[in-house]
Motif scaffolding. Structure first.
Motif, PDB file in Angstrom:
ATOM      1  N   THR A 285     -15.175   8.218  -5.716  1.00 36.79           N
ATOM      2  CA  THR A 285     -15.320   6.772  -5.539  1.00 36.79           C
ATOM      3  C   THR A 285     -14.334   6.022  -6.425  1.00 36.79           C
ATOM      4  OG1 THR A 285     -17.654   7.211  -5.234  1.00 36.79           O
ATOM      5  CG2 THR A 285     -17.005   4.918  -5.486  1.00 36.79           C
ATOM      6  N   VAL A 286     -14.311   6.395  -7.703  1.00 37.13           N
ATOM      7  CA  VAL A 286     -13.423   5.698  -8.641  1.00 37.13           C
ATOM      8  C   VAL A 286     -11.963   5.887  -8.234  1.00 37.13           C
ATOM      9  CG1 VAL A 286     -12.669   5.609 -11.034  1.00 37.13           C
ATOM     10  CG2 VAL A 286     -15.070   5.851 -10.517  1.00 37.13           C
ATOM     11  N   LEU A 287     -11.626   7.128  -7.827  1.00 37.37           N
ATOM     12  CA  LEU A 287     -10.259   7.409  -7.422  1.00 37.37           C
ATOM     13  C   LEU A 287      -9.857   6.550  -6.222  1.00 37.37           C
ATOM     14  CD1 LEU A 287      -7.976   9.397  -8.157  1.00 37.37           C
ATOM     15  CD2 LEU A 287      -8.804  10.884  -6.360  1.00 37.37           C
ATOM     16  N   SER A 288     -10.740   6.486  -5.214  1.00 37.16           N
ATOM     17  CA  SER A 288     -10.382   5.740  -4.007  1.00 37.16           C
ATOM     18  C   SER A 288     -10.252   4.249  -4.320  1.00 37.16           C
ATOM     19  CB  SER A 288     -11.421   5.986  -2.907  1.00 37.16           C
ATOM     20  OG  SER A 288     -12.672   5.525  -3.305  1.00 37.16           O
ATOM     21  N   VAL A 289     -11.156   3.735  -5.151  1.00 40.71           N
ATOM     22  CA  VAL A 289     -11.085   2.312  -5.494  1.00 40.71           C
ATOM     23  C   VAL A 289      -9.804   2.013  -6.279  1.00 40.71           C
ATOM     24  CG1 VAL A 289     -12.194   0.495  -6.826  1.00 40.71           C
ATOM     25  CG2 VAL A 289     -13.564   1.986  -5.432  1.00 40.71           C
ATOM     26  N   ASN A 290      -9.437   2.927  -7.190  1.00 40.83           N
ATOM     27  CA  ASN A 290      -8.207   2.715  -7.954  1.00 40.83           C
ATOM     28  C   ASN A 290      -6.977   2.717  -7.059  1.00 40.83           C
ATOM     29  OD1 ASN A 290      -9.355   2.385 -10.421  1.00 40.83           O
ATOM     30  ND2 ASN A 290      -9.102   4.493 -11.077  1.00 40.83           N
ATOM     31  N   PHE A 291      -6.953   3.623  -6.068  1.00 41.98           N
ATOM     32  CA  PHE A 291      -5.824   3.641  -5.136  1.00 41.98           C
ATOM     33  C   PHE A 291      -5.767   2.343  -4.340  1.00 41.98           C
ATOM     34  CE2 PHE A 291      -5.191   8.337  -5.472  1.00 41.98           C
ATOM     35  CZ  PHE A 291      -3.830   8.275  -5.662  1.00 41.98           C
ATOM     36  N   MET A 292      -6.951   1.837  -3.938  1.00 45.15           N
ATOM     37  CA  MET A 292      -6.978   0.556  -3.240  1.00 45.15           C
ATOM     38  C   MET A 292      -6.404  -0.543  -4.119  1.00 45.15           C
ATOM     39  SD  MET A 292     -10.726   0.871  -1.526  1.00 45.15           S
ATOM     40  CE  MET A 292     -10.933  -0.844  -1.125  1.00 45.15           C
ATOM     41  N   GLY A 293      -6.773  -0.506  -5.398  1.00 47.86           N
ATOM     42  CA  GLY A 293      -6.264  -1.516  -6.327  1.00 47.86           C
ATOM     43  C   GLY A 293      -4.750  -1.448  -6.466  1.00 47.86           C
ATOM     44  N   ASP A 294      -4.234  -0.221  -6.546  1.00 50.28           N
ATOM     45  CA  ASP A 294      -2.783  -0.038  -6.649  1.00 50.28           C
ATOM     46  C   ASP A 294      -2.074  -0.621  -5.440  1.00 50.28           C
ATOM     47  OD1 ASP A 294      -2.702   1.131  -9.041  1.00 50.28           O
ATOM     48  OD2 ASP A 294      -1.869   3.057  -8.371  1.00 50.28           O
ATOM     49  N   GLY A 295      -2.605  -0.271  -4.247  1.00 50.61           N
ATOM     50  CA  GLY A 295      -1.989  -0.752  -3.016  1.00 50.61           C
ATOM     51  C   GLY A 295      -2.032  -2.263  -2.940  1.00 50.61           C
ATOM     52  N   LEU A 296      -3.179  -2.821  -3.332  1.00 56.97           N
ATOM     53  CA  LEU A 296      -3.357  -4.268  -3.295  1.00 56.97           C
ATOM     54  C   LEU A 296      -2.373  -4.953  -4.232  1.00 56.97           C
ATOM     55  CD1 LEU A 296      -5.335  -5.961  -1.729  1.00 56.97           C
ATOM     56  CD2 LEU A 296      -6.827  -5.997  -3.710  1.00 56.97           C
ATOM     57  N   ARG A 297      -2.184  -4.367  -5.416  1.00 54.95           N
ATOM     58  CA  ARG A 297      -1.270  -4.979  -6.374  1.00 54.95           C
ATOM     59  C   ARG A 297       0.161  -4.960  -5.844  1.00 54.95           C
ATOM     60  NH1 ARG A 297      -1.726  -1.947 -11.304  1.00 54.95           N
ATOM     61  NH2 ARG A 297      -0.378  -0.584 -10.113  1.00 54.95           N
ATOM     62  N   ASP A 298       0.537  -3.806  -5.281  1.00 53.04           N
ATOM     63  CA  ASP A 298       1.885  -3.728  -4.719  1.00 53.04           C
ATOM     64  C   ASP A 298       2.047  -4.710  -3.573  1.00 53.04           C
ATOM     65  OD1 ASP A 298       2.284  -1.801  -6.519  1.00 53.04           O
ATOM     66  OD2 ASP A 298       2.450  -0.128  -5.121  1.00 53.04           O
ATOM     67  N   ALA A 299       0.996  -4.838  -2.731  1.00 52.41           N
ATOM     68  CA  ALA A 299       1.093  -5.709  -1.566  1.00 52.41           C
ATOM     69  C   ALA A 299       1.144  -7.172  -1.986  1.00 52.41           C
ATOM     70  CB  ALA A 299      -0.090  -5.464  -0.641  1.00 52.41           C
ATOM     71  N   LEU A 300       0.449  -7.501  -3.098  1.00 48.64           N
ATOM     72  CA  LEU A 300       0.363  -8.900  -3.499  1.00 48.64           C
ATOM     73  C   LEU A 300       1.533  -9.334  -4.366  1.00 48.64           C
ATOM     74  CD1 LEU A 300      -3.416  -9.122  -4.295  1.00 48.64           C
ATOM     75  CD2 LEU A 300      -2.217 -10.388  -2.532  1.00 48.64           C
ATOM     76  N   ASP A 301       2.245  -8.373  -4.954  1.00 47.96           N
ATOM     77  CA  ASP A 301       3.342  -8.732  -5.837  1.00 47.96           C
ATOM     78  C   ASP A 301       4.606  -8.966  -5.017  1.00 47.96           C
ATOM     79  OD1 ASP A 301       5.280  -8.987  -7.715  1.00 47.96           O
ATOM     80  OD2 ASP A 301       4.521  -7.397  -9.009  1.00 47.96           O
ATOM     81  N   PRO A 302       5.039 -10.201  -4.903  1.00 47.23           N
ATOM     82  CA  PRO A 302       6.175 -10.497  -4.013  1.00 47.23           C
ATOM     83  C   PRO A 302       7.460  -9.818  -4.462  1.00 47.23           C
ATOM     84  CG  PRO A 302       5.236 -12.499  -4.943  1.00 47.23           C
ATOM     85  CD  PRO A 302       4.564 -11.357  -5.600  1.00 47.23           C
ATOM     86  N   ARG A 303       7.553  -9.440  -5.752  1.00 49.45           N
ATOM     87  CA  ARG A 303       8.780  -8.802  -6.211  1.00 49.45           C
ATOM     88  C   ARG A 303       8.890  -7.390  -5.659  1.00 49.45           C
ATOM     89  NH1 ARG A 303       8.027  -9.603 -12.392  1.00 49.45           N
ATOM     90  NH2 ARG A 303       5.945  -9.281 -11.604  1.00 49.45           N
ATOM     91  N   ILE A 304       7.728  -6.733  -5.461  1.00 52.48           N
ATOM     92  CA  ILE A 304       7.761  -5.381  -4.917  1.00 52.48           C
ATOM     93  C   ILE A 304       7.708  -5.449  -3.396  1.00 52.48           C
ATOM     94  CG2 ILE A 304       6.645  -3.140  -4.948  1.00 52.48           C
ATOM     95  CD1 ILE A 304       5.374  -3.928  -7.575  1.00 52.48           C
ATOM     96  N   ARG A 305       6.992  -6.492  -2.860  1.00 55.22           N
ATOM     97  CA  ARG A 305       6.796  -6.590  -1.419  1.00 55.22           C
ATOM     98  C   ARG A 305       8.140  -6.755  -0.715  1.00 55.22           C
ATOM     99  NH1 ARG A 305       4.249 -11.668   0.729  1.00 55.22           N
ATOM    100  NH2 ARG A 305       2.960 -11.455  -1.113  1.00 55.22           N
TER     101      ARG A 305
END
Lengths: 307, 314
Positions: A285-305
């Motif tokens: 559970t923790v692993l999957s939630v952390n991966f979701m957080g990583d993806g979300l951060r990358d998706a929300l950061d316009p510099r990486i997007r």
């Protein structure tokens, strides 16, 4: 010259409207870790919510003749020393663990976002709020959590019933001890936002503070809040399991993943399944939630997007 | 620098004062009072009254607070209610387990995390990087007490290389270190994962700086530029995280010491909590806060020594 301009790729852009959240979703979908995390988390969520209707064994049912089984057809995850079915207990425990995780995260986000926005927007209370945040960061939280649990457990259980009492207590103490990082991130974001032109424009036409906060600041700090929310769920699930593991969380007739680990620890050599499954459930559970957080951060950061 | 030092010292003192007030108040708001709480539900009224007199609960709160802090400053932490010995003595004994354990875990986590993080940053996007990022995600997600139990199952129960718990004392240093190895590994796992990720991202950020391009332009290879210029600058955020990890290790030690039955501070405070020995709880909590804030203070100083820009800011 004009022909070249007309044929340039800029004018050839599709006329389709692109919203920010659409962009975020497109970018999130392309993040393999995030999609795997989302799939696993949804699977766990579905299993925990609907599982007990398919695997209809009562998690509290004692069957002494079938005790200490490691694995069998009737009991895929084995049974404990009182013959209770482990799969049913893990599913029931997951309901509590996830419920605690999500509610505690919501409380922590609420406190963190409120402190962060107020500190970032109103300079007068910034210093005081940030000192409190630093103080909370300096305190060794686990001993404090344990002390608070011990002090208020009996009172709360007497006041609003044994199960809801301990639920409220655990959600509350996790929530009020995990908001600091959110507050810091949100404050930093608000500090830069409030100097931006659209906020100045809103102020220049006489918009009141609370309206600037709700219409202009809040929507723009949603993305860092969402990223900390995913981390918050992971943190809350681990903290709850640690408290239960120390025997200070939920009572044993009310399983959570941490409580199952606590109860199973003494039977580790006899039935290792009692320790392995709940631990795997927490880790996954923790692993999957952390991966979701990583993806979300990358998706929300316009510099990486868009890279 | 003097002004910076004075400011940091003031913050240190302020944090300690505020934390001691928080701890004091937390134990003051107990329903009933401390004496009734420590004696449990079926205590006789005269026993409670006797303990109340012994603890000085009949005095005003401010007076008790000053007495507690005044005593603590002179190394007098009062008498443990369950053990009937001075709390300072208990803490002194337990420190000999907790401090080596923390340092051991910190050394392990640094020794693993720095090379791994540097490797991942140097081979960014390659198979080594992807492996490191995956492994560190796993290291963060696995609860350390569960990892500890798995270590016990594998290395103590199946392979019989280590004992499953307990501490033989420092009479035989090798045996003592061996007893602390599994706990230190369990404690170090999440910290090493976080530290490796911080090292990696700090190094990647430094590798994108202009001075690296300058260094490459003047003829250094990628590896030389990384070693001579990027690494030194990337270590600054790593240092901060290292300081913060000290407090995480102390908190984590409560659980890990319980898994391995180690007679350390974490187990002392946990036993104090379950036995309702408030004298032990409040003093160990104060000591932990002191240790954490002191380390933060030292890290701040080291940080300022390494980066002169920080001294003049604010």
């Amino acid at each position: 010259m004009t022909d070249a301009a007309a044929n340039s790729p800029v004018t050839a852009m599709p006329p389709k409207q692109r919203s920010m959240w659409g962009d975020v979703w497109r970018s999130y979908r392309r993040h393999p870790g995030a999609m795997a995390g989302t799939a696993v988390f949804l699977l766990i969520l579905l299993a925990v919510v609907f599982g007990p209707y398919i695997h209809t064994v009562d998690p509290g049912k004692l069957d002494i003749r079938a005790k200490n089984i490691t694995m069998s057809l009737d009991h895929p995850m084995g049974t404990d020393n009182l013959g209770r079915d482990m799969l049913a207990q893990v599913l029931a425990g997951g309901r509590t663990s996830l419920a605690v995780g999500i509610t505690a995260m919501l409380l922590s986000m609420l406190v963190g976002a409120a402190v962060g926005i107020l500190a970032g927007y109103f300079r007068r209370i910034d210093g005081a709020l940030m000192r409190v945040t630093d103080l909370f960061l300096a305190l060794p939280l686990l001993p404090l959590l344990l002390v608070i649990t011990m002090l208020f457990r009996d009172t709360l259980r007497a006041a609003i019933g044994p199960e809801s009492g301990i639920f409220v207590l655990i959600v509350f103490i996790i929530g009020i001890t995990s908001w600091m990082n959110t507050a810091r991130i949100v404050r930093g974001e608000v500090l830069t936002l409030k100097e931006r032109e659209f906020v100045l424009a809103a102020r220049s036409i006489g918009t009141r503070n609370h309206r600037i906060l709700t219409r202009h600041i809040l929507p723009n700090v949603l993305s860092p809040i969402m990223v900390s929310a995913t981390l918050g769920i992971a943190n809350a699930i681990i903290t709850e399991s640690a408290l239960s593991f120390l025997g200070l969380g939920f009572p044993s007739d009310f399983p959570t993943w941490g409580r199952l680990l606590f109860d199973g620890a003494n039977f580790m050599t006899l039935t290792p399944s009692r320790v392995i499954w709940p631990g795997l459930a927490i880790s996954l559970t923790v692993l999957s939630v952390n991966f979701m957080g990583d993806g979300l951060r990358d998706a929300l950061d316009p510099r990486i997007r868009g890279r | 620098m003097a002004r910076y030092l004075a400011l940091r010292l003031a913050i240190l003192a302020g944090t300690l004062f505020a934390a001691s007030v928080v701890i004091f108040l937390a134990l003051e708001v107990i329903p009933g009072d401390a004496a009734a709480f420590m004696l449990g539900l079926n205590a006789q009224p005269d026993t409670v009254a006797a303990l109340r007199a012994e603890l000085g609960l009949d005095q005003p709160a401010l007076w008790r607070y000053l007495g507690w802090i005044g005593g603590a400053l002179q190394g007098d932490f009062g008498l443990s209610y369950t053990y009937k010995v001075p709390v300072a003595e208990l803490i002194g004994d337990r420190l000999w387990v907790s401090l080596p354990l923390t340092l051991y875990a910190l050394a392990l986590s640094t020794a693993i995390a720095l090379p791994v993080g540097i490797l991942a940053a140097a081979r960014r996007g390659g198979p080594a990087d992807i492996t490191v990022m995956g492994a560190t995600q796993l290291g963060i997600a696995v609860p350390n007490f569960w990892f500890a139990m798995m270590l016990v199952a594998l290395f103590a129960i199946s392979l019989r290389w280590f004992s499953a718990g307990g501490f033989p004392g420092w009479a035989d240093p090798l045996a003592a270190l061996k007893a602390l190895t599994l706990p230190a590994v369990a404690l170090a796992l999440p910290q090493a994962s976080i530290l490796a990720r911080v090292m990696r991202s700090a190094l990647i950020e430094c590798l994108g700086e202009d001075y690296i391009r300058t260094a490459r332009a003047k003829g250094l290879t990628r590896g030389q530029a990384l070693r001579r210029h990027a690494l030194r600058n990337a270590l600054i955020p790593v240092l901060t995280i290292l300081g913060m990890q000290f407090s995480f290790l102390i908190a984590g030690a409560i659980i890990i010491e319980n898994v391995f039955f180690l007679p350390g501070l974490g187990r002392l405070v946990f036993q104090g909590i379950t036995q309702r020995d408030l004298m032990v709880v409040k003093n160990v909590a104060l000591l932990l806060v002191f240790a954490v804030t002191l380390v933060t203070f030292l890290v701040d100083l080291a940080y300022a020594a390494a980066d002169p820009r920080l001294r003049t800011r604010r």
